[in-house]
Each structure stands twice: as structure tokens, then as C-alpha cells.
Design a protein around this motif. Sequence first.
Motif, PDB file in Angstrom:
ATOM      1  N   PRO A   1     -10.691 -83.574  86.948  1.00  0.00           N
ATOM      2  CA  PRO A   1     -10.121 -82.353  86.717  1.00  0.00           C
ATOM      3  C   PRO A   1      -8.945 -82.195  86.231  1.00  0.00           C
ATOM      4  O   PRO A   1      -8.518 -81.278  85.562  1.00  0.00           O
ATOM      5  N   ALA A   2      -7.957 -83.056  86.693  1.00  0.00           N
ATOM      6  CA  ALA A   2      -6.759 -82.899  86.313  1.00  0.00           C
ATOM      7  C   ALA A   2      -6.458 -83.415  84.850  1.00  0.00           C
ATOM      8  O   ALA A   2      -5.940 -82.587  83.857  1.00  0.00           O
TER       9      ALA A   2
ATOM     10  N   GLU B   1      -5.782 -77.072  78.181  1.00  0.00           N
ATOM     11  CA  GLU B   1      -4.338 -76.680  77.635  1.00  0.00           C
ATOM     12  C   GLU B   1      -3.868 -77.218  76.439  1.00  0.00           C
ATOM     13  O   GLU B   1      -3.284 -76.345  75.678  1.00  0.00           O
ATOM     14  N   ARG B   2      -4.014 -78.572  76.255  1.00  0.00           N
ATOM     15  CA  ARG B   2      -3.486 -79.284  74.896  1.00  0.00           C
ATOM     16  C   ARG B   2      -4.401 -78.338  73.637  1.00  0.00           C
ATOM     17  O   ARG B   2      -3.890 -78.211  72.650  1.00  0.00           O
ATOM     18  N   ILE B   3      -5.633 -78.209  73.840  1.00  0.00           N
ATOM     19  CA  ILE B   3      -6.618 -77.703  72.755  1.00  0.00           C
ATOM     20  C   ILE B   3      -6.036 -76.121  72.733  1.00  0.00           C
ATOM     21  O   ILE B   3      -5.793 -75.795  71.626  1.00  0.00           O
ATOM     22  N   ARG B   4      -5.610 -75.270  73.625  1.00  0.00           N
ATOM     23  CA  ARG B   4      -5.558 -74.064  73.481  1.00  0.00           C
ATOM     24  C   ARG B   4      -4.108 -73.872  72.755  1.00  0.00           C
ATOM     25  O   ARG B   4      -3.963 -73.211  71.958  1.00  0.00           O
ATOM     26  N   LEU B   5      -3.024 -74.681  73.227  1.00  0.00           N
ATOM     27  CA  LEU B   5      -1.862 -74.941  72.439  1.00  0.00           C
ATOM     28  C   LEU B   5      -2.019 -75.110  70.905  1.00  0.00           C
ATOM     29  O   LEU B   5      -1.447 -74.685  70.041  1.00  0.00           O
TER      30      LEU B   5
END
Length: 237
Positions: free
Chosen positions: A38-39, A46-50
Amino acid sequence: MFIEAIIFDLDNTLIHRKQAFAAYTERFIERFIVAEEPASRAAVVERIRLADRDGYRDKKELYTELHANLKLKNPDTTVQEMLGFWYGEFHKFTVLMDGAKEVLSELRSRGLKLGIITNGSLRAQQAKIDRVMLRDYVDSIIVSGGVNIEKPNPRIFELALNELDIAEPSHACYVGDHPTNDIRGAQSAGLHTIWLEGFMTWSETDIAPDHQIESLREITGWLDHLSYPSNMEEGAS
């Protein structure tokens, strides 16, 4: 102020792109990326979102970066496969912004002309519009990839005004979330503007929207205020 037409941005205005991209990212990870814990998965999300930069990243550049920096389930996966997945799948996750169709229906019932101006590829943007069946709710759709003009260039707003047969730009209002592409662009073409808060940080220092809202549902109240100003006494003439 006399308003004949209201024109909308698409992503993060009529549709909730951030929500759609979050759901798509989960599916992308399932298909291509090793992220079992999960982590670890949360970090990849988050990496893809940014890296996506709220959709303003060139897609080949984005997937080249992800291909190089994330652990792939299949080492033989290519950037082209990832791009193909994007174009084939992302539109399936399109979701409407809360109240979008209800507001469009109400505006049309009041006799207003309605339009969409959106930056992006013609194929991708049209697919999203059709996925949530918005086409029948508006009178004009302008996609930058179809006309080779992008917001904030005022010419793309002028194209929409022409399609809607609006001779006076000040008789139209544009609703969008992007301070530069939407608000500055529309104002430079002479339109009134409404900024939908909550998606982009206000970045312009020398302009301000004519009105700002937190929900599309607030637009009808804004129109009512234009028609019946709060300082007008009942029965005054």
C-alpha cells in the motif's frame, strides 16, 4: 450586464478531471507497474499525479518519464504501449462535475446559448464529451486540436462567439478553472469571466475574474443577481 451565452471549459469545469485521473492511475498501475505494498502504491500514485501536471504535460514526454523511472511488470513494455493505453482507456473514466447537466439544462431553459472551449487533442476531448453525453447540452464545441489554436489565445474565444452568433463579446461569459488559459484568455477576447475555484491556485497578479464560484450550481444564482440586483427596491421603476 446582459448575457446571451455562457461558454465553459471542459476539464475540471464540466468534468472532474482530477477524479478521473486518480481512477485511471489505479488502472494504469494494475496494468503496467510493480507496486504491491500500500505505501509503495500510494507513492507511485502521487508520483504519477505530479508528473501529469494536471493534464498540462505532453503525453509522450510523460509516459517516457514513467517508463524510465517506474518498475515495470513486463520489462518489454514500450512507451508506445503506455501511450496507446492512455488514448484507449482514459476517456472511460470521465465523470461529470457535480451539477453539470442540471446547470446546463437550467441555463438552456432560460434561453442562453451554451458552448465548450477546451485545449487538447480532438480525439481525446471529443471522447470525453461523448462518454458523459454532453454534446446535446451545448450549441458549440471548440477543441484546440481541431482548430490549431489554444487558450489563452483570444482567437479561440472569437471562434466560439462566431459559432454561437454572438456579435458582442461582453454579452458572453466564460467559466473555467485555469487563471491564465481560461480567465486571462477570455478577458482578452472581451468576455466576462467566472473562475471555478478549487483546482488551480490563482497565479495572475494583474487581472481578476468578474466572479468566482466553488460550484457550478452557483451560476444560476449569479444570473439571478444580474437580473434582480440586491439593491433594487421592490416596485421601483
